[in-house]
Design a protein around this motif. Structure first.
Motif, PDB file in Angstrom:
ATOM      1  N   TYR A 134      40.317 -29.960  -7.920  1.00 40.55           N
ATOM      2  CA  TYR A 134      40.646 -31.369  -8.031  1.00 40.55           C
ATOM      3  C   TYR A 134      39.410 -32.269  -8.213  1.00 40.55           C
ATOM      4  CZ  TYR A 134      45.149 -29.983  -5.912  1.00 40.55           C
ATOM      5  OH  TYR A 134      46.365 -29.396  -5.641  1.00 40.55           O
ATOM      6  N   TRP A 135      38.228 -31.743  -7.982  1.00 41.80           N
ATOM      7  CA  TRP A 135      37.053 -32.607  -7.841  1.00 41.80           C
ATOM      8  C   TRP A 135      36.216 -32.668  -9.113  1.00 41.80           C
ATOM      9  CZ3 TRP A 135      35.081 -29.905  -2.755  1.00 41.80           C
ATOM     10  CH2 TRP A 135      36.037 -30.075  -1.753  1.00 41.80           C
ATOM     11  N   PRO A 136      35.967 -33.857  -9.659  1.00 37.24           N
ATOM     12  CA  PRO A 136      35.167 -34.007 -10.878  1.00 37.24           C
ATOM     13  C   PRO A 136      33.671 -34.108 -10.572  1.00 37.24           C
ATOM     14  CG  PRO A 136      36.070 -36.131 -10.293  1.00 37.24           C
ATOM     15  CD  PRO A 136      36.567 -35.145  -9.250  1.00 37.24           C
ATOM     16  N   VAL A 137      33.122 -33.050  -9.986  1.00 40.14           N
ATOM     17  CA  VAL A 137      31.699 -33.052  -9.628  1.00 40.14           C
ATOM     18  C   VAL A 137      31.006 -31.851 -10.263  1.00 40.14           C
ATOM     19  CG1 VAL A 137      31.937 -34.385  -7.504  1.00 40.14           C
ATOM     20  CG2 VAL A 137      32.251 -31.913  -7.419  1.00 40.14           C
ATOM     21  N   ASP A 138      29.831 -32.100 -10.843  1.00 38.41           N
ATOM     22  CA  ASP A 138      29.115 -31.073 -11.600  1.00 38.41           C
ATOM     23  C   ASP A 138      28.120 -30.356 -10.695  1.00 38.41           C
ATOM     24  OD1 ASP A 138      28.173 -29.520 -13.631  1.00 38.41           O
ATOM     25  OD2 ASP A 138      26.995 -31.097 -14.596  1.00 38.41           O
ATOM     26  N   THR A 139      28.642 -29.585  -9.750  1.00 34.79           N
ATOM     27  CA  THR A 139      27.812 -28.839  -8.805  1.00 34.79           C
ATOM     28  C   THR A 139      28.667 -27.792  -8.103  1.00 34.79           C
ATOM     29  OG1 THR A 139      26.340 -29.001  -6.874  1.00 34.79           O
ATOM     30  CG2 THR A 139      28.276 -30.421  -6.885  1.00 34.79           C
ATOM     31  N   SER A 140      28.021 -26.749  -7.628  1.00 38.92           N
ATOM     32  CA  SER A 140      28.716 -25.793  -6.751  1.00 38.92           C
ATOM     33  C   SER A 140      28.409 -26.105  -5.292  1.00 38.92           C
ATOM     34  CB  SER A 140      28.286 -24.362  -7.082  1.00 38.92           C
ATOM     35  OG  SER A 140      26.883 -24.216  -6.894  1.00 38.92           O
ATOM     36  N   LYS A 141      27.539 -27.100  -5.063  1.00 40.66           N
ATOM     37  CA  LYS A 141      27.123 -27.437  -3.697  1.00 40.66           C
ATOM     38  C   LYS A 141      28.047 -28.509  -3.107  1.00 40.66           C
ATOM     39  CE  LYS A 141      22.351 -25.851  -3.808  1.00 40.66           C
ATOM     40  NZ  LYS A 141      20.942 -26.149  -3.451  1.00 40.66           N
ATOM     41  N   THR A 142      29.259 -28.061  -2.796  1.00 43.54           N
ATOM     42  CA  THR A 142      30.238 -28.885  -2.094  1.00 43.54           C
ATOM     43  C   THR A 142      30.684 -28.111  -0.866  1.00 43.54           C
ATOM     44  OG1 THR A 142      32.142 -27.937  -3.276  1.00 43.54           O
ATOM     45  CG2 THR A 142      31.052 -29.841  -4.288  1.00 43.54           C
ATOM     46  N   ILE A 143      31.040 -28.820   0.189  1.00 44.45           N
ATOM     47  CA  ILE A 143      31.361 -28.141   1.441  1.00 44.45           C
ATOM     48  C   ILE A 143      32.322 -29.005   2.261  1.00 44.45           C
ATOM     49  CG2 ILE A 143      29.346 -29.124   2.625  1.00 44.45           C
ATOM     50  CD1 ILE A 143      29.064 -26.456   4.142  1.00 44.45           C
ATOM     51  N   THR A 144      33.271 -28.343   2.893  1.00 49.65           N
ATOM     52  CA  THR A 144      34.239 -29.032   3.751  1.00 49.65           C
ATOM     53  C   THR A 144      34.069 -28.580   5.192  1.00 49.65           C
ATOM     54  OG1 THR A 144      35.887 -29.254   1.989  1.00 49.65           O
ATOM     55  CG2 THR A 144      36.699 -29.369   4.252  1.00 49.65           C
ATOM     56  N   MET A 145      33.978 -29.554   6.085  1.00 51.18           N
ATOM     57  CA  MET A 145      34.035 -29.280   7.521  1.00 51.18           C
ATOM     58  C   MET A 145      35.476 -29.479   7.976  1.00 51.18           C
ATOM     59  SD  MET A 145      32.217 -31.181  10.794  1.00 51.18           S
ATOM     60  CE  MET A 145      33.348 -32.596  10.785  1.00 51.18           C
ATOM     61  N   TRP A 146      36.020 -28.474   8.668  1.00 53.41           N
ATOM     62  CA  TRP A 146      37.404 -28.479   9.163  1.00 53.41           C
ATOM     63  C   TRP A 146      37.325 -28.362  10.680  1.00 53.41           C
ATOM     64  CZ3 TRP A 146      40.880 -25.294  11.774  1.00 53.41           C
ATOM     65  CH2 TRP A 146      42.237 -25.375  11.457  1.00 53.41           C
ATOM     66  N   MET A 147      37.604 -29.469  11.394  1.00 51.71           N
ATOM     67  CA  MET A 147      37.391 -29.506  12.844  1.00 51.71           C
ATOM     68  C   MET A 147      38.671 -29.870  13.591  1.00 51.71           C
ATOM     69  SD  MET A 147      34.673 -31.777  15.077  1.00 51.71           S
ATOM     70  CE  MET A 147      33.242 -30.800  14.594  1.00 51.71           C
ATOM     71  N   PRO A 148      39.190 -28.960  14.429  1.00 46.31           N
ATOM     72  CA  PRO A 148      40.344 -29.288  15.251  1.00 46.31           C
ATOM     73  C   PRO A 148      40.012 -30.373  16.292  1.00 46.31           C
ATOM     74  CG  PRO A 148      39.979 -26.911  15.161  1.00 46.31           C
ATOM     75  CD  PRO A 148      38.758 -27.564  14.609  1.00 46.31           C
ATOM     76  N   LEU A 149      40.973 -31.262  16.486  1.00 47.84           N
ATOM     77  CA  LEU A 149      40.844 -32.301  17.510  1.00 47.84           C
ATOM     78  C   LEU A 149      41.537 -31.882  18.801  1.00 47.84           C
ATOM     79  CD1 LEU A 149      41.661 -35.376  15.244  1.00 47.84           C
ATOM     80  CD2 LEU A 149      39.401 -34.428  15.788  1.00 47.84           C
ATOM     81  N   VAL A 150      42.284 -30.778  18.716  1.00 47.66           N
ATOM     82  CA  VAL A 150      42.950 -30.176  19.883  1.00 47.66           C
ATOM     83  C   VAL A 150      42.686 -28.679  19.810  1.00 47.66           C
ATOM     84  CG1 VAL A 150      44.761 -31.925  20.035  1.00 47.66           C
ATOM     85  CG2 VAL A 150      45.128 -29.895  18.610  1.00 47.66           C
ATOM     86  N   ASP A 151      42.858 -27.983  20.902  1.00 49.04           N
ATOM     87  CA  ASP A 151      42.709 -26.531  20.865  1.00 49.04           C
ATOM     88  C   ASP A 151      43.780 -25.933  19.949  1.00 49.04           C
ATOM     89  OD1 ASP A 151      40.694 -26.870  22.684  1.00 49.04           O
ATOM     90  OD2 ASP A 151      41.810 -26.088  24.412  1.00 49.04           O
ATOM     91  N   VAL A 152      43.354 -25.035  19.078  1.00 53.59           N
ATOM     92  CA  VAL A 152      44.256 -24.378  18.134  1.00 53.59           C
ATOM     93  C   VAL A 152      44.431 -22.928  18.578  1.00 53.59           C
ATOM     94  CG1 VAL A 152      44.528 -23.615  15.744  1.00 53.59           C
ATOM     95  CG2 VAL A 152      43.588 -25.877  16.231  1.00 53.59           C
ATOM     96  N   THR A 153      45.655 -22.567  18.882  1.00 53.70           N
ATOM     97  CA  THR A 153      45.941 -21.202  19.313  1.00 53.70           C
ATOM     98  C   THR A 153      46.113 -20.288  18.100  1.00 53.70           C
ATOM     99  OG1 THR A 153      48.335 -21.530  19.311  1.00 53.70           O
ATOM    100  CG2 THR A 153      47.148 -22.115  21.329  1.00 53.70           C
ATOM    101  N   ASP A 154      46.128 -18.984  18.337  1.00 54.17           N
ATOM    102  CA  ASP A 154      46.421 -18.035  17.263  1.00 54.17           C
ATOM    103  C   ASP A 154      47.776 -18.340  16.628  1.00 54.17           C
ATOM    104  OD1 ASP A 154      44.130 -16.410  17.268  1.00 54.17           O
ATOM    105  OD2 ASP A 154      44.850 -15.280  18.996  1.00 54.17           O
ATOM    106  N   GLN A 155      48.730 -18.743  17.454  1.00 47.05           N
ATOM    107  CA  GLN A 155      50.073 -19.018  16.958  1.00 47.05           C
ATOM    108  C   GLN A 155      50.088 -20.212  16.008  1.00 47.05           C
ATOM    109  OE1 GLN A 155      52.862 -20.569  19.831  1.00 47.05           O
ATOM    110  NE2 GLN A 155      54.633 -19.649  18.794  1.00 47.05           N
ATOM    111  N   MET A 156      49.314 -21.264  16.339  1.00 43.06           N
ATOM    112  CA  MET A 156      49.294 -22.469  15.513  1.00 43.06           C
ATOM    113  C   MET A 156      48.567 -22.235  14.191  1.00 43.06           C
ATOM    114  SD  MET A 156      48.418 -25.112  18.593  1.00 43.06           S
ATOM    115  CE  MET A 156      48.177 -26.594  17.636  1.00 43.06           C
TER     116      MET A 156
END
Length: 283
Positions: A134-156
């Motif tokens: 989806y991103w119109p950027v001319d680089t491979s140097k992109t990165i996403t931080m994915w941070m839970p705000l609550v504890d995430v169990t194996d089930q979730m």
């Protein structure tokens, strides 16, 4: 009349040290899980502000059972930082941005955009996809931080990654859908990519992944919402790529207003949040 006292939020400036081995592993695999990037107390301080923005958006949504596969995957609220000074402090955090720059091997990083992603009880799976489609950027140097705000169990369910898939760059034009899950799942199997899931995560833990890394997540059969905040970074100096599809045209207009192909990405919505030598933009 009692004056309301504004709560002072943590500055999130303290450095999180990465080893050379962690950086090398990230660049090889295309993903990594880092524990305690933010403390329990820090996350608790910011969660309310993020949650309020998500709830305002959620009121407008159709019931879960009436949404398509993408809509069932999560409640999605983008660029929360534009609407909340409290959330802005979280998204612009120097600690998170430096981790992103170090993992990318970049001198500095800018914000592409943020997303709050809440997977409701009974929420569906997130199909296999590549973000950077989806991103119109001319680089491979992109990165996403994915941070839970609550504890995430194996089930979730935390995310699953196809290790090494980022090295192929652009794999498919498919957006997040049942078709992308089937087609990219077959691609992963055919190419023998190892699938890695980090399992349960504490609030304040974080995964990081390249924009080209194939990833997915299971549904949420629990009775608790999986609350996650994400921040997407691009290396400082990145230029706008050729606009070759409607999705990228829409992203350019929304996240890099006023820019055209070949421009350096530096719109007001793409502040510099960390650099080894330059001063970060005012927050």
């Amino acid at each position: 009349m009692t004056e309301k006292i504004k709560r002072e939020l943590p500055d999130l400036k303290g450095e999180y040290e990465l080893s050379k081995e962690q950086i090398a592993a990230y660049q090889e695999d295309g993903h990594i899980c880092l524990r305690a990037v933010a403390s329990e107390e820090e996350i608790a301080s910011y969660r309310d502000a993020i949650h309020q923005s998500v709830q305002r958006h959620a009121e407008k949504l159709a019931p879960l059972e009436e949404r398509d596969t993408y809509g069932k995957a999560f409640i999605q609220v983008m660029n929360v930082w534009e609407h909340s000074e409290d959330v802005k402090k979280f998204v612009m955090a120097e600690r998170f941005a430096k981790i992103a720059a170090d993992l990318l091997g970049a001198d500095g990083v800018r914000i592409y955009h943020d997303q709050a992603l809440y997977k409701e009880p009974g929420g569906g799976h997130t199909p296999w996809h590549q973000d950077q489609t989806y991103w119109p950027v001319d680089t491979s140097k992109t990165i996403t931080m994915w941070m839970p705000l609550v504890d995430v169990t194996d089930q979730m369910g935390s995310m699953s990654f196809a290790s090494g898939s980022h090295k192929q760059g652009y794999i498919s034009k498919l957006g997040i859908s049942d078709e992308s899950h089937r087609t990219l799942g077959e691609y992963i199997d055919q190419n023998g990519y190892k699938q890695v899931t980090y399992g349960a995560m504490k609030a304040g833990d974080a995964t990081f992944h390249y924009g080209w890394t194939l990833h997915s997540a299971p549904g949420n059969p629990s009775d608790s919402t999986r609350e996650v905040m994400t921040v997407i970074y691009i290396a400082d100096g990145t230029k706008v790529a050729e606009i070759d599809n409607e999705a990228r045209a829409n992203d350019l207009k929304q996240w890099m207003p006023g820019l055209v192909t070949g421009d350096v990405v530096n719109s007001p919505l793409n502040p510099l949040v960390y650099h080894k030598t330059k001063k970060a933009d005012e927050k």
